[in-house]
Design an enzyme around this catalytic site. Structure first.
Site, PDB file in Angstrom:
ATOM      1  N   CYS A  94     -21.104 -11.532 -50.120  1.00 23.57           N
ATOM      2  CA  CYS A  94     -22.274 -12.232 -49.588  1.00 23.57           C
ATOM      3  C   CYS A  94     -23.542 -11.982 -50.407  1.00 23.57           C
ATOM      4  CB  CYS A  94     -22.517 -11.828 -48.136  1.00 23.57           C
ATOM      5  SG  CYS A  94     -21.054 -11.965 -47.097  1.00 23.57           S
ATOM      6  N   HIS A 383     -23.739 -19.427 -42.609  1.00 22.33           N
ATOM      7  CA  HIS A 383     -23.634 -18.504 -43.749  1.00 22.33           C
ATOM      8  C   HIS A 383     -22.490 -18.859 -44.693  1.00 22.33           C
ATOM      9  CE1 HIS A 383     -23.364 -14.920 -46.110  1.00 22.33           C
ATOM     10  NE2 HIS A 383     -22.474 -14.295 -45.357  1.00 22.33           N
ATOM     11  N   CYS A 413     -26.809  -8.034 -46.636  1.00 23.81           N
ATOM     12  CA  CYS A 413     -25.634  -7.167 -46.602  1.00 23.81           C
ATOM     13  C   CYS A 413     -24.419  -7.947 -47.072  1.00 23.81           C
ATOM     14  CB  CYS A 413     -25.408  -6.640 -45.191  1.00 23.81           C
ATOM     15  SG  CYS A 413     -25.139  -7.954 -43.961  1.00 23.81           S
TER      16      CYS A 413
END
Length: 426
Positions: A94, A383, A413
């Protein structure tokens, strides 16, 4: 090596993304190359980059097909940029989008390039499917066989169970737990109530809905494949609706739900970075500057509650280097992978006991939560793994540019127990 190099300021001069879509909805029939190319073409159109030779384009995808091994370069070749513009793929779960920005920013700062684009894309809808390991070995053996008879011997080894397809699994290889599974442990360990998680999720949706209504995203998003807005956004979300959702990971005693966790998502984003000189030559505005960035990693196999808490350490080191405190910011953008992970991060920073227990020298203190994710964040937008960094950096740059001055804190994160923090200033 030249030790007299002057470190140059790195300007954010542009941003663009396509709307984010929940997996298997608006982008069910498109893949990484089409989405990333659309985001890049939107950037090229907005900032008059047609025919321009840039220093480099960097980005990547967390999940991609083998034929996407040179993904970003292939996308660049399909845009109106000068085809001599080089490109490379990066991947750090990510963190991919923000790490790509750090990569390009460092090259600009060192004078290696004058301009570059950082971005990221992910398609869960177009997920690659592999064959079983046994079938793979049989097919490789058959390919090397020199006669039909030899090939047939290999094919006769195939069993029905070998034909089951394999898809990428959203889990940590060393623990067998998904990010949601780990974060459920986080929520229990750090005692994060369900009600607080739902409140954070609600605020994300309401803030983003308001931002859309006010036109904040009008110049940030290129419509794509019939979609003009993020389709995960719920304008009508209420605390009652969120409270009615069942736990998603721990079905019996869990607090993480589909409402306070991000869904699997498709999307792409990119940002344009440059030296001050290049931006002025092109007549482009300097929206803000990237001034500091830090990456950290944590052990999460034994300490499974800490998978998404690496930014806690990155922030501490970064602030020490910058000579700043956590309170010295006008805006905070903390990636909302899960509401529980954001709330845990804030709780650790506020607590001397928790900060000491996790290994920080001192607590960073509380922030003004009215300055946090003021235009909504990942719980509302959703996301697409590698695309989140570009979305967040773009929002922060626009916020600071509209304010006219100030300082922004960014935290993202990632799977693998890693995380990146960044300071953006105007």
């Amino acid at each position: 090596m030249n030790t007299t190099t002057t470190i140059r300021k790195v300007a954010i001069v542009g941003y663009n993304r396509i709307p984010f879509a929940r997996a298997n909805t608006a982008y069910a029939d498109v893949g990484n190359q089409q989405m990333m190319t659309a985001a890049l073409n939107g950037l090229v159109d907005k900032y008059n980059l047609k025919g321009k030779l840039l220093g480099e384009v960097a980005g990547g995808a967390v999940i991609k097909h083998t034929y996407d091994n040179n993904l970003i370069r292939e996308c660049v070749m399909k845009t109106a940029l000068d085809p001599a513009t080089p490109a490379c793929d990066l991947q750090q779960a990510c963190d991919t989008g923000i790490e790509s920005a750090v990569y390009i920013a460092n090259k600009i700062a060192l004078g290696q390039i004058e301009s570059g684009i950082a971005g990221g894309v992910d398609s869960i809808s177009d997920m690659p499917i592999a064959v079983s390991e046994n079938l793979r070995k049989i097919l490789l053996g058959a390919r090397k066989a020199k006669s039909f008879g030899e090939k047939l011997k290999f094919f006769l080894k195939i069993r029905p169970k070998d034909l089951s397809p394999l898809v990428p699994r959203n889990e940590e290889p060393q623990t067998g737990l998904s990010m949601g599974g780990h974060t459920e442990i986080t929520a229990k360990y750090y005692k994060i109530p369900r009600e607080e998680q739902d409140q954070l999720a609600l605020k994300s949706h309401l803030n983003m809905a308001k931002a859309y209504d006010e036109g904040f995203f009008d110049d940030m998003i290129t419509p794509f494949n019939g979609l003009e807005k993020d389709n995960n956004l719920r304008k009508d979300s209420t605390i009652e609706k969120l409270a009615s959702l069942k736990p998603a990971f721990d079905k019996t005693n869990g607090t993480l739900t589909a409402g306070n966790s991000t869904p699997l998502t498709d999307g792409a984003s990119c940002i344009l970075l440059a030296s001050e000189e290049w931006a002025k030559e092109q007549g482009l505005p300097i929206l803000a500057y990237i001034t500091f960035a830090e990456i950290a990693a944590v052990e999460y196999v034994k300490n499974q509650q800490n998978l998404l808490l690496a930014p806690v350490f990155a922030a501490s080191r970064m602030l020490d280097k910058a000579g700043l405190t956590l309170q010295d910011f006008d805006y905070y953008e903390i990636h909302e992978a899960f509401a529980a992970q954001v709330l845990t991060t804030l709780k650790i920073w506020e607590s001397p006991e928790l900060s000491s227990a996790i290994g920080l020298k001192k607590p960073l203190g509380a922030i003004d939560r009215e300055k946090l994710n003021v235009k909504g964040s990942s719980l509302a937008a959703a996301h697409p793994f590698a695309a989140t960094g570009g979305r967040i950096i773009g929002v922060m740059a626009k916020l600071l540019n509209e304010k006219g001055s100030g300082r922004g804190f960014v935290s993202i994160c990632a799977a693998g127990g890693q995380g990146v923090t960044m300071i953006i200033e105007k």
